[in-house]
Structures are given as structure tokens and as C-alpha cells.
Design a protein around this motif. Structure first.
Motif, mmCIF file in Angstrom:
data_model
loop_
_atom_site.group_PDB
_atom_site.id
_atom_site.type_symbol
_atom_site.label_atom_id
_atom_site.label_comp_id
_atom_site.label_asym_id
_atom_site.label_seq_id
_atom_site.Cartn_x
_atom_site.Cartn_y
_atom_site.Cartn_z
ATOM 1 N N GLY A 1 0.865 -1.288 0.049
ATOM 2 C CA GLY A 1 0.021 -0.139 -0.050
ATOM 3 C C GLY A 1 0.932 1.100 -0.036
ATOM 4 N N GLY A 2 -0.031 2.278 -0.148
ATOM 5 C CA GLY A 2 0.833 3.640 0.022
ATOM 6 C C GLY A 2 1.421 4.134 -1.417
ATOM 7 N N LEU A 3 1.321 3.366 -2.625
ATOM 8 C CA LEU A 3 1.701 4.236 -3.676
ATOM 9 C C LEU A 3 1.045 3.602 -4.805
ATOM 10 N N PRO A 4 0.589 4.648 -5.856
ATOM 11 C CA PRO A 4 -0.296 4.221 -6.949
ATOM 12 C C PRO A 4 0.303 3.199 -7.942
ATOM 13 N N PHE A 5 -0.597 2.686 -8.708
ATOM 14 C CA PHE A 5 -0.051 1.854 -9.722
ATOM 15 C C PHE A 5 -0.528 2.601 -11.146
ATOM 16 N N GLU A 6 0.403 2.410 -12.287
ATOM 17 C CA GLU A 6 0.544 3.061 -13.386
ATOM 18 C C GLU A 6 0.447 1.987 -14.395
ATOM 19 N N THR A 7 0.021 2.430 -15.439
ATOM 20 C CA THR A 7 -0.269 1.440 -16.771
ATOM 21 C C THR A 7 0.736 1.868 -17.896
ATOM 22 N N VAL A 8 0.941 0.932 -18.801
ATOM 23 C CA VAL A 8 1.703 1.259 -19.956
ATOM 24 C C VAL A 8 0.940 0.493 -21.142
ATOM 25 N N GLU A 9 0.896 1.389 -22.199
ATOM 26 C CA GLU A 9 0.174 0.892 -23.441
ATOM 27 C C GLU A 9 1.056 0.995 -24.673
ATOM 28 N N TRP A 10 0.859 -0.151 -25.361
ATOM 29 C CA TRP A 10 2.044 -0.054 -26.361
ATOM 30 C C TRP A 10 1.352 -1.001 -27.787
ATOM 31 N N GLU A 11 1.716 -1.031 -29.042
ATOM 32 C CA GLU A 11 1.058 -1.769 -30.087
ATOM 33 C C GLU A 11 1.969 -2.811 -30.224
ATOM 34 N N LEU A 12 1.436 -4.024 -30.618
ATOM 35 C CA LEU A 12 1.902 -5.180 -30.834
ATOM 36 C C LEU A 12 1.479 -5.735 -32.357
ATOM 37 N N PRO A 13 2.659 -6.041 -33.139
ATOM 38 C CA PRO A 13 2.313 -6.658 -34.335
ATOM 39 C C PRO A 13 1.815 -8.002 -34.305
ATOM 40 N N PRO A 14 0.640 -8.376 -35.197
ATOM 41 C CA PRO A 14 0.066 -9.766 -34.749
ATOM 42 C C PRO A 14 1.380 -10.807 -35.008
ATOM 43 N N GLY A 15 1.138 -11.849 -34.237
ATOM 44 C CA GLY A 15 2.211 -12.961 -34.085
ATOM 45 C C GLY A 15 3.211 -12.673 -33.102
ATOM 46 N N SER A 16 3.185 -11.729 -32.475
ATOM 47 C CA SER A 16 4.139 -11.440 -31.429
ATOM 48 C C SER A 16 4.104 -12.485 -30.287
ATOM 49 N N LEU A 17 4.974 -12.670 -29.540
ATOM 50 C CA LEU A 17 5.109 -13.752 -28.396
ATOM 51 C C LEU A 17 5.104 -13.014 -27.068
ATOM 52 N N LEU A 18 3.996 -13.100 -26.131
ATOM 53 C CA LEU A 18 4.205 -12.410 -24.666
ATOM 54 C C LEU A 18 4.488 -13.741 -23.896
ATOM 55 N N THR A 19 5.445 -13.374 -22.989
ATOM 56 C CA THR A 19 5.694 -14.176 -21.870
ATOM 57 C C THR A 19 5.596 -13.731 -20.580
ATOM 58 N N LEU A 20 4.752 -14.627 -19.742
ATOM 59 C CA LEU A 20 4.698 -13.872 -18.372
ATOM 60 C C LEU A 20 5.153 -15.003 -17.415
ATOM 61 N N TYR A 21 5.804 -14.921 -16.369
ATOM 62 C CA TYR A 21 6.443 -15.694 -15.459
ATOM 63 C C TYR A 21 6.270 -15.413 -14.077
ATOM 64 N N THR A 22 6.694 -16.280 -13.030
ATOM 65 C CA THR A 22 6.990 -15.754 -11.692
ATOM 66 C C THR A 22 8.569 -15.788 -11.408
ATOM 67 N N ASP A 23 8.927 -15.234 -10.334
ATOM 68 C CA ASP A 23 10.449 -15.170 -9.970
ATOM 69 C C ASP A 23 11.059 -16.341 -10.074
ATOM 70 N N GLY A 24 10.587 -17.302 -9.763
ATOM 71 C CA GLY A 24 11.045 -18.768 -9.799
ATOM 72 C C GLY A 24 11.758 -19.079 -10.918
#
Length: 804
Positions: free
Chosen positions: A598-621
Motif C-alpha cells: 500500500g501507499g503508492l499508486p499503480f500505473e499502466t503502460v500501453e503499446w502496440e503489438l504486431p500480430p504474431g508477437s509472443l508474450l511471456t509472463l512468469y514468476t520469479d522462480g
């Protein structure tokens, strides 16, 4: 000496043979030195002649009172200095005389207390009657003498042993150690002591002997013979062995918190040291998660968890490991389970004979291997009897005794605690894993925005499972939300918290909150959960320092219509993006605090992705481990993502195998998604004038588009929905008004305007003229909702096109 004539009242000088005498002139210089003096003090004739006699006095001796008093005719005991530095006490007396030239001199006589000469007969009797085993061997390692103790232990008389080598007296297994020790003593002249374990003669039991081999030297210092003495230290050695065995059971059993491995460790440590063959059987119900309870059945089902033998391959085993055997209630293992008491048996006992009669296969094993002694030990811990261990002897001739039974009980008690710890840990781990897997998505929800694959890998440590999670959430407007999060901590608490957060994220995503607002609400939820847990803990039981609930989360939304991404993070590692040209980079998402801080705000970022791009999300493990730090982990991840990708599932497997060790220390959640873009033919957009009369024209355009899409069966329903939504936007909203149709797995109708006021569904009363529009929309569509934007809102509705 040198023709000297004795003077004074002392008469003739005593015979110097065997005495230590020296001649000293009037100046105190040594002028004569006998061989007796050389034997007494070690100084040869050449070293002493012509030197002051006071140099022969010992350290600290009074020079003024020592030698002058003796030269004055008084007998005096003084300390003399030996050549090797030690002191020699002697009584000095001087006799005045003259040398051949008539000069005065003194004959100094040094006497020491006479030693008592040994009585050879007494010495002989003492050796012959010594109760300890003592023997003397010559340089050929043949026996010369043997004491009465040696004759008693070896079973031969002294005359029978004389002239024989040790290999002709002792059993073969002990000969090499003893002979090698005697040979080394002859070569080095050093005393040696070692432990020999075995039987002194074939008909005696095995014992432990502390054997000492010492040299017997001639006057020249050469080793002529060696003396061998042996002391029976069986009890002390056995006690040390038992303590060592118990220590090894405590340190080597239960290191893995795996039931099977723990039982095998017990068998491995025990066999060869207490028993020749060991089996460990546990109640079969334990492996189904059922607590052991007394049963009234005629047999007891026991699963063979481990066995070990001194023979390769454990050929004595009747039951293979992992198999279940049923023991009749009359057998020793079943009675041991029922009573919780150990038992000691010889194979001639009635209980064992009855067991063999009912089990011919075991009877054949007993006869084949010569099994003669058996112990059955209960494995009991915390009031529960988990199984039994059976210990067998067939190689050792000595049967088990009561002391062995007590030792086996202690081994069983310690091993049972380790097995129970492993069982409880396995049960808790399985429960937590089942809970966590039930809270994670079993399959990815259907949507056309991305092609996705995922992996979840639980930590393989004693700390237990963590709170990692991922999700793929379809949103309105054919968009999709990709979520990855991590609850700090391990165990059931972390898994339960993960489930609550995942449910909250889905709920907040369903109301189409922007990414930053969603994380803000999620942070408030974690803060409330922490407060609830702190208030629920009673002070007297709150022994641990509370660290609160802390979690990280990355929330990303992709729109396949506009090909744009929006993301916000709460203390989570950034997502990786691989564009179609193969370049991999990490998105610079504005960092936000972890959830619960708590105590600090959250901010967003927006960008354009070409079709066929690969997104990888993961945890620190995935990027942290023993082999690399998070910075190096990100570098390795980026390099790996730049390689060609053949399939998303193969990519997930390769990432797991490349970046993670065999035993990961933390949970890992991995989500990869390839973006898709909607074709222009799938999306149609109209700008609607802010005039109620424009609704009719808009309906006509919609019907025309539905005809192009061959959705004639939906024309009437869509016409009603569009008419209601557009009319409401013109009447209650603000311009600009826009209508958009999207053909996806369903038909999506969206009407946007510049007002932020959201409509509410209500039930109109009987005579109301309005208020039924949204109710009609809700009845005709699969689902509908409102999505707020920075410049207004969007009312959307979805219709099923499966049957159209």
C-alpha cells in the motif's frame, strides 16, 4: 690410578671395578675417568679429560657446596648432569692422593643406590601364570612363549604353540592383521596397537580384541623378538557400535521426507551391523491417506516398502518392494501390529514354525539360507503403529539376544518418527498440491485473441508449495487478460491466499476495470485479508512474527481489434515480448508496490503489438536459482526467447528444462501467448449521429452487414439489441456515439458514447412505459455489460452464433 698412592685416614681406595670413579687435580680439572663413570653419566673419556669437574654438576646444584665439600672429605649427595641432559643423583666421596710427580690430586668415588636384582624364578612364574593372553615371537614370526591366558583363549598348550606361526594358531580371518602388525614392529621398532574382531578358536563366539605388539630389544638396541598381548574389549566395542548405530539412525534416516526412501535408509543403516536381512512393511492404508485403525479382519495388509541384505540383490526377499502381502493374525508381524510389542524368536520356536507351515515359500527361504534368529519390531510413533520391521540373522552364528532386542526397539522408535514425519509431510504436500491445482485453471478459456500455453511447477523443497498462479480471462470486445501472480510464502496458507486472489482478479476483470484500478482494488483486498488474519489469531498462540500477506501480480490486457496491449504490475517481474522478427525485449512497465504494502499508486503502460508477437509472463522462480541471480536469469530468458519457436508447448518445456535446476527451490508459473489480430472483415464500425432518427438507418446498415456474414437467423435479435442500445446512447449519453460489430466466436455488439454514466438493469412495473430495454437485452443475449474508458463508456452485448 696412574700409580697414585692413597693418603689420609680413609685407608685404601675402594675397588673401582663396577664403580664410577674420577681423578681431579688440585685445580678441579678432571685428569682421570673410569669406564664406570662413562656408564653412569654417558660422557666418553675424550670429552671429560682436561675439563673442570664442576661442569659435571647438575643444573641448579650449588657449586660452592657440592664438589668442594666432597673434596674436603665429607660424603655428600649431589645432582650430576648426564650427557643426554637428565639428572643423576649420586653420593660423592673424595680420597686425597698424589700423582706420579708428587702433585696433590683426589680420587672421587660416585655411588648410586644398588638395584635389586630380579628373581628369575619369580619372573618366569609371573609370565607363565599371567591370565592375559601374552605371547613372544621371534624374527621368523614363530611363537617362543605363551602365557596361561593365551593357552586358555586359543585352546592350545604353550608346548603345542611353540615354533608355530600365528597362521597355524588363529582362525584365518584374523591372521593377516596380526602378522602384518608384528612384521611392521620388527621393521620399525615402534609399538603398535590395533583392534581385531573375530573368534579366537572355531568353537568360541566372536569377540573384539585390543591387540598390542611391542618390540623386545637386545642391549645393542636391535629388535630381537616381539611381544603380543591381547585384551578382550568386546563389551566396550559392542557398546560403542550400538551407540554409533543409533547415532547413524538419527542422522541418516529421514533426510528426504519421503516415506519409501526413509524406510530404505533404516534398512540400509541396520543391515550388516545388527542383522543380515531387514524388511520394512507399512500398513497399506497409509498410502491411501487413511489413518491406521484396528480391524477385525483375519489378515493384515502390509506393503513392502524397503528391504536390504548383506547378500547382493536381497535374495531372501519373498515380497518385491511396493507389493502388498497379507499376514494372518497368528503370525508374529500381525501380532506385533496388534499389541505394539516386539518379539524375539529362534526358527525352532512354535510361532515361527506355524508361520512357515502356513507360508511354504517363506519356509523354503528359511531353510535355504539357514535363518536361525528373528526379531519383529513395531514401528510406532505418536500413538500409532505404522508397520513392522523384521530383522533376520543367517550369516552371523550368534543369535539375537535381549540386548539386541532393546537396541532394535530404539532403532524402530527413531525410524518410526522419521517415517511418520515423512508420511505427514507427504500428506500435507499432496493436500496443498491438490488444493493449488484445483485453484489453478485446468484449461485455458476459449477465446480468439491469443494462442496460449502454460506450465506450473511446484517447489520440491521441505518448505512446501508456494502461491504462484496464472490465468487467461476473456474480456468484452474479444479482448483477453493475461495474469501471473505470486504470494510470498509456502504451504496451505499461501495456496489458499492464491485462490482468493485469483478469484478476486476474475471478479474485477469481469467488470472491465482498467489494469491500474484492478490492482488498486486487489491491494485493498490483501490489506483487508491481512487485518482479518491478525485479528483472528489469539495472542497466546501467536508465537510467530507476522509478516502479513504480500503478493506480486502482473495484469496485461490485449485487444486483437486494435492490436494494443495495456499492462500494470504490482512488484512483479516485467513481461517479455518477442516480435515476429525475432527480437526479444522486456516491457518497461512502471513499477508498482507489491500487493499488501500500500501507499503508492499503480500505473499502466500501453503499446502496440504486431500480430504474431509472443508474450511471456512468469514468476520469479523461473529466473532465480542457485546457478544465477535474477539479473542473469532475465538475460538467459531473453537469449532463449530469441531462438526459433516451433510450438508454444515445446517452448514452455525448453524454458523449464533450461533455466531451472532438477530440484527447484520455488514454485514456477509460466504463461506464453502468441497474439492474433482480427481481419478487417470481422469488424465493422459506424459513427452514429446524435439524432433519434438515425437509429433506423443504423439498423439497416447492421442488417446489411449480417447478411454479408450470413447471420440471417440473428437479424431480428440483433436489430432489437442495436435499436435499444443506440437509442439509449443518443437519449441518455453524450456524443460522439459509435456502433461496432465484431464477429468472433460470438457476435459482439458495442455502443460507445462520451458519457460516464452507466445504465442499470431494473424491473419495470406493470404500467411503466419505459425501463424494459436493458431487461430485453439481457434476455436476448448471452451476456452484457459496461466498460468504462477515459473518454466515456461502452455498452456491449454478446450473442451466440453457434446455431446461426
Amino acid at each position: 690410578m696412574h700409580g697414585a698412592t692413597p693418603l689420609g685416614n680413609t685407608g685404601v681406595i675402594p675397588d673401582p671395578v663396577g664403580s664410577a670413579t674420577a681423578v681431579v687435580d688440585s685445580r678441579g680439572i678432571v685428569t682421570g675417568w673410569s669406564s664406570g663413570a662413562e656408564r653412569l653419566l654417558g660422557h666418553p673419556y675424550q670429552e671429560v679429560m682436561g675439563r673442570p669437574a664442576v661442569g659435571l654438576l647438575g643444573p641448579g646444584e650449588d657449586v660452592e657446596q657440592g664438589l668442594p665439600a666432597a673434596l674436603a672429605g665429607r660424603s655428600r649427595v649431589v645432582s650430576l648432569r648426564h650427557r643426554d641432559g637428565r639428572r643423576v643423583a649420586a653420593r660423592l666421596r673424595a680420597y686425597p692422593s698424589c700423582d706420579g710427580e708428587g702433585n696433590a690430586q683426589y680420587v672421587v668415588l660416585a655411588t648410586v643406590p644398588e638395584r635389586t636384582q630380579p628373581d628369575s624364578a619369580t619372573t618366569e612364574d609371573a609370565f607363565a601364570q599371567c591370565h592375559l593372553p601374552v605371547m613372544v615371537f621371534d624374527s621368523g614370526l614363530r611363537a617362543l612363549r605363551a602365557s596361561a591366558g593365551a593357552a586358555r583363549e586359543l585352546g592350545f598348550s604353550e608346548e603345542q604353540m611353540q615354533g608355530r606361526r600365528i597362521t597355524e594358531i588363529l582362525p584365518p580371518h584374523a591372521c593377516r592383521t596380526v602378522e602384518d602388525g608384528m612384521r611392521r614392529v620388527f621393521e620399525t621398532g615402534d609399538f603398535e596397537q590395533f583392534l581385531v574382531r573375530g573368534t579366537a578358536r572355531p568353537d568360541s563366539r566372536e569377540r573384539a580384541w585390543s591387540v598390542a605388539v611391542s618390540p623386545i630389544r637386545a642391549r645393542s638396541g636391535r629388535v630381537r623378538h616381539v611381544q603380543l598381548s591381547a585384551l578382550d574389549v568386546s563389551e566396550q566395542h559392542l557398546a560403542r557400535e550400538r551407540l554409533a548405530l543409533l547415532n547413524d539412525i538419527s542422522t541418516q534416516v529421514g533426510r528426504t521426507l519421503d516415506v519409501t526412501r526413509t524406510a530404505q535408509e533404516m534398512a540400509d543403516v541396520t543391515v550388516g551391523r545388527l542383522a543380515d536381512f531387514v524388511t520394512v512393511d507399512l500398513l497399506d492404508s497409509l498410502f491411501r491417506g487413511v489413518e491406521p485403525r484396528p480391524t477385525a479382519t483375519s489378515t493384515v495388509a502390509l506393503r513392502r516398502v524397503a528391504h536390504q541384505s548383506v547378500l547382493p540383490g536381497a535374495p531372501e526377499a519373498v515380497i518385491p518392494q511396493g507389493e502388498v502381502d497379507h499376514y494372518p493374525q497368528s503370525t508374529p508381524p500381525a501380532r506385533c501390529l496388534a499389541t505394539g510389542r516386539p518379539s524375539l524368536h529362534r526358527t525352532i520356536d512354535e510361532a515361527i514354525r506355524n508361520w512357515q507351515t502356513s507360508d511354504p515359500e517363506r519356509s523354503a527361504v528359511v531353510k535355504s539360507f539357514g535363518i536361525h534368529s528373528v526379531m519383529v519390531i513395531p514401528l510406532s510413533a505418536r500413538g500409532l503403529t505404522l508397520g513392522v520391521a523384521v530383522l533376520v540373522r543367517h550369516q552371523r552364528p550368534d543369535p539375537f539376544d535381549e540386548d539386541d532386542l532393546l537396541l532394535a526397539q530404539e532403532i524402530g522408535a527413531r525410524a518410526a518418527v522419521a517415517v511418520d514425519n515423512a508420511r505427514r509431510y507427504t500428506l500435507e504436500h499432496t493436500t496443498a498440491l491438490t488444493l493449488q491445482r484445483s485453484l489453478l485453471p485446468r484449461r485455458i478459456a476459449g477465446q480468439d485473441a491469443v494462442e496460449a500455453a502454460y506450465r506450473y511447477l511446484p517447489a520440491r523443497t521441505r518448505a512446501g508449495l508456494g502461491g504462484d498462479w496464472f490465468d487467461v480471462i476473456p474480456l468484452s470486445g474479444a479482448r483477453v487478460a493475461l495474469v501471473v501472480g505470486d504470494v510470498v510464502g509456502h504451504g496451505l496458507r499461501a495456496s489458499a491466499t492464491m485462490g482468493r486472489l485469483r478469484t478476486a482478479v476474475r471478479t474485477l476483470a469481469d467488470v472491465d476495470l482498467p489494469a491500474d484500478e484492478l490492482l488498486t482494488h486487489l491491494d485493498d483486498l490483501v490489506t483487508h485479508l491481512t487485518a482479518e488474519e491478525d485479528s483472528a489469531v489469539e495472542p497466546e498462540f501467536d508465537l510467530d512474527i507476522s509478516t502479513g500477506l504480500i503478493a506480486t501480480c502482473l495484469y496485461l490486457v490485449y485487444d486483437p481489434v486494435t492490436c494494443r496491449c495495456t499492462a500494470a504490475t504490482a512488484g512483479h517481474p516485467p513481461p517479455a515480448v518477442v516480435t515476429p522478427d525475432g527480437a526479444a525485449n522486456f516491457v518497461d512497465v512502471p513499477p508498482g508496490p507489491p500487493l499488501g504494502v500500500g501507499g503508492l499508486p499503480f500505473e499502466t503502460v500501453e503499446w502496440e503489438l504486431p500480430p504474431g508477437s509472443l508474450l511471456t509472463l512468469y514468476t520469479d522462480g523461473l529466473i532465480e536459482g542457485h546457478a544465477h541471480d535474477p539479473g542473469n536469469g532475465l538475460t538467459l530468458l531473453r537469449r532463449f526467447l530469441e531462438r526459433p519457436v516451433f510450438s508454444l508447448d515445446a517452448l514452455c518445456d525448453d524454458l523449464i528444462h533450461t533455466l531451472l535446476p532438477t530440484q527447484p527451490q520455488d514454485d514456477v508459473a509460466l504463461l506464453v501467448a502468441r497474439t492474433r489480430a482480427f481481419d478487417a472483415s470481422q469488424v465493422t464500425t459506424w459513427d452514429v449521429p446524435s439524432d433519434p432518427a438515425a437509429v433506423a438507418g443504423t439498423r439497416a446498415q447492421v442488417l446489411e452487414r449480417l447478411a454479408d456474414w450470413r447471420l440471417h437467423d440473428l437479424a431480428f435479435t440483433v436489430e432489437l439489441v442495436v435499436s435499444e442500445l443506440v437509442t439509449n446512447a443518443i437519449r441518455y449519453g453524450r456524443p460522439p456515439v459509435q456502433l461496432r460489430l465484431i464477429r468472433d466466436t460470438s457476435l459482439i455488439c458495442e455502443v460507445s458514447d462520451g458519457s460516464s454514466t452507466a445504465p442499470h438493469l431494473r424491473r419495470a412495473r406493470t404500467f411503466d412505459e419505459g425501463g424494459r430495454g436493458l431487461l430485453l437485452v439481457a434476455q436476448l443475449t448471452q451476456r452484457w455489460g459496461t466498460r468504462h474508458r477515459a473518454d466515456g463508456k461502452t455498452i456491449w452485448a454478446e450473442l451466440d452464433i453457434t446455431d446461426a
